[in-house]
Design a protein around this motif. Structure first.
Motif, short mmCIF file in Angstrom:
data_model
loop_
_atom_site.label_atom_id
_atom_site.label_comp_id
_atom_site.label_asym_id
_atom_site.label_seq_id
_atom_site.Cartn_x
_atom_site.Cartn_y
_atom_site.Cartn_z
N ARG A 1 33.73 35.19 22.02
CA ARG A 1 34.40 35.46 23.30
C ARG A 1 33.38 35.43 24.45
N ALA A 2 32.24 36.03 24.24
CA ALA A 2 31.23 36.07 25.29
C ALA A 2 30.70 34.67 25.61
N ARG A 3 30.70 33.79 24.63
CA ARG A 3 30.14 32.44 24.79
C ARG A 3 31.23 31.39 24.93
N SER A 4 32.46 31.80 25.17
CA SER A 4 33.59 30.87 25.09
C SER A 4 33.46 29.70 26.06
N ASP A 5 32.96 29.94 27.26
CA ASP A 5 32.83 28.84 28.23
C ASP A 5 31.84 27.80 27.74
N ALA A 6 30.68 28.25 27.26
CA ALA A 6 29.65 27.31 26.81
C ALA A 6 30.10 26.56 25.57
N ILE A 7 30.74 27.25 24.62
CA ILE A 7 31.17 26.59 23.39
C ILE A 7 32.31 25.62 23.69
N ALA A 8 33.20 26.00 24.59
CA ALA A 8 34.29 25.11 24.96
C ALA A 8 33.76 23.80 25.53
N ALA A 9 32.70 23.88 26.31
CA ALA A 9 32.11 22.66 26.88
C ALA A 9 31.58 21.75 25.78
N VAL A 10 31.01 22.32 24.74
CA VAL A 10 30.54 21.52 23.62
C VAL A 10 31.72 20.84 22.92
N VAL A 11 32.79 21.59 22.73
CA VAL A 11 33.99 21.03 22.11
C VAL A 11 34.51 19.84 22.90
N THR A 12 34.64 20.01 24.21
CA THR A 12 35.14 18.92 25.05
C THR A 12 34.20 17.73 25.03
N LEU A 13 32.90 17.98 25.04
CA LEU A 13 31.93 16.89 25.07
C LEU A 13 32.01 16.02 23.82
N GLU A 14 32.14 16.64 22.65
CA GLU A 14 32.09 15.84 21.43
C GLU A 14 33.46 15.50 20.86
N GLN A 15 34.52 16.21 21.28
CA GLN A 15 35.84 15.94 20.74
C GLN A 15 36.79 15.35 21.77
N GLY A 16 36.61 15.70 23.04
CA GLY A 16 37.37 15.07 24.10
C GLY A 16 38.49 15.88 24.71
#
Length: 478
Positions: free
Chosen positions: A84-99
């Motif tokens: 939860r604390a890192r949700s913004d940063a992890i979400a960006a990784v998801v979008t970058l590699e998955q779209g």
């Protein structure tokens, strides 16, 4: 933040509490599906790496299984808090590699945290109520099945691993995760949350690299006592056969070609709006995505018109742009599969209502597509689209509609839209699928068992049933 500024994690194996980015066995490039640029290099595990992972899982298994469930749950809840604390940063990784659009990615990360926490709490309740019972002097106990090999797909690269890992760990099993090679960064960030929560070394491992080599090595090992897989039907059947040859229990979630039955009294405008959002979320790359829409003949034309109008409102583009609703499909291979499926189906007489083409020349973008008049022998009817493609059909009677819904060899999810609860429940009872949603496409929740019938696999994830899949019943008789 955009594709250029999003930090991508260093990719490495996680073995016995250490990160290893050994590239001596070669690498696999990881691409951004929106730009087709390389964003990372995936190191390929060797047999030595896999044996190290197996040794670590075996060495940690007994202590982790004996640990009080409340202590195991505390580790899981700490990992959920970090997500939860890192949700913004992890979400960006998801979008970058998955779209997928950034808002969808953030929602996935937060749902994963909730799921982990639910499994932790449910495991405590399960062991406190059913962990051990005495029956006539005999002790009947639930005990962990042992080390688990978990194989996860690229479409929900945080949620699927989070579900498998948290169920296994909550039940007292150690776990080795093999994520999809298209989306390893999401898995690295998930594993890092567990590691930073203080999880003991060896309880959780991460294998990266060639999927066939890794699955064969892990499943054949005497260390692994349970296999859980989410992915395609052909690969699932292969892994199930391999596990069967060495007598390993498996959970198989193999996707679906999910029907929607729209009854005569349904509110067509509401159904069309829900259908556009439900169908084209994650560019249709969800195993429960609705694909075959069966609409009562009296409402067919109205539905097609409304569905097309709602679909036209969806903007396709880079997932980092908040104005976009639909991102690219995940890979060039997926793009080509969709193009081939649509071309074959149109060639067999289908009518194109909207979409039907790649968008642009860079990135794997495909227009949200609606087809009618689909021939029963077309590729669309044979193969799960797993992309932004929907077919709309008509039916006269509910019995006919159910027969059409049930004709697929897949049976994961199905949906019924109706004003009458009685009619909706009757139709749901006739659906040959593991999950049925009534007036909603939201059918995946932590507290509900998730899985299909027929070629969609067997076993259940989620709910107490999912936890019990990682446990065996042990009897001490007197």
């Amino acid at each position: 933040m955009d594709n250029r500024t999003c930090p991508y994690p260093t990719l490495g194996l996680y073995i016995a509490g250490d990160w290893i980015d050994d590239t001596g066995n070669g690498v696999i490039p990881v691409l951004d599906p929106a730009t087709e640029t390389r964003i990372g290099l995936l190191p390929k595990a060797t047999a030595r790496h896999l044996d190290m992972l197996l040794d670590a899982a075996a060495n940690a298994s007994a202590a982790w299984g004996r640990m009080p469930v409340q202590e195991r749950a505390a580790f899981l809840c700490a990992a959920a808090d970090l997500l939860r604390a890192r949700s913004d940063a992890i979400a960006a990784v998801v979008t970058l590699e998955q779209g997928k659009p950034l808002a969808e990615a953030r929602s996935e990360v937060l749902r994963s945290a909730d799921l982990i926490e639910w499994n932790a709490d449910a495991a405590v309740a399960l062991f406190e109520s059913e962990g051990t019972r005495i029956d006539g002097g005999n002790a009947i106990s639930l005990v962990p099945v042992g080390p688990v090999a978990a194989f996860t797909p690229w479409n929900v690269p945080v949620l699927s691993p989070a579900r498998k890992i948290s169920m296994a760990l909550a039940a007292g099993c150690t776990c080795i995760l093999k994520p999809a090679e298209e989306t390893p960064g999401s898995a690295v960030e998930l594993i890092r949350a567990f590691a930073d929560a203080g999880l003991p070394a060896g309880v959780l491992g991460l294998a990266l690299g060639d999927p066939a080599f890794i699955s064969d090595h892990l499943i054949r090992s005497s260390v692994i006592r349970k296999v859980t897989f989410t992915g395609s039907v052909p690969v699932g059947k292969h892994l199930a056969a391999l596990a069967g040859s060495v007598m390993k229990p498996v959970t198989m979630e193999l996707g679906g070609h999910n029907p929607v039955l729209v009854l005569q009294d349904a509110d067509i405008e509401k159904v069309a709006k829900a259908s556009a959002l439900g169908k084209f979320r994650n560019a249709g790359q969800i195993c429960t995505s609705p694909t075959r829409f069966y609409v009562h003949t009296s409402k067919f034309d109205d539905f097609v018109e409304a569905f097309a109008a709602e679909t036209a409102r969806l903007q396709v583009g880079n997932g980092f742009d908040p104005e976009n609703h639909v991102g690219p499909v995940a890979s060039e291979r997926r793009l080509h599969a969709i193009e081939t499926l649509v071309s074959d189906t149109l060639g067999k007489g289908a009518t194109l209502v909207t979409g039907g083409a790649r968008l642009g020349s860079t990135g794997y973008f495909y227009a949200p597509t609606i087809l009618t008049g689909v021939d029963g022998e077309s590729a669309f009817m044979r193969d799960e689209p797993f992309g932004p493609v929907a077919g709309v059909f008509s039916f006269e009677t509910v019995a006919e509609g159910l027969a059409l819904c049930n004709q697929s060899s897949l049976g994961l999810a199905a949906y019924v839209f109706a004003a009458s609860d009685i009619d909706a429940n009757k139709a749901a009872a006739g659906m040959d699928s593991g999950i049925v949603g009534i007036n909603s496409f939201s059918v995946s929740r932590p507290d509900l068992p998730f899985g299909g019938v027929k070629d969609s696999g067997y076993g259940r994830e989620g709910g107490v049933e999912g936890l019990k899949a990682f446990l065996v019943t042990k009897v001490v008789a007197r």
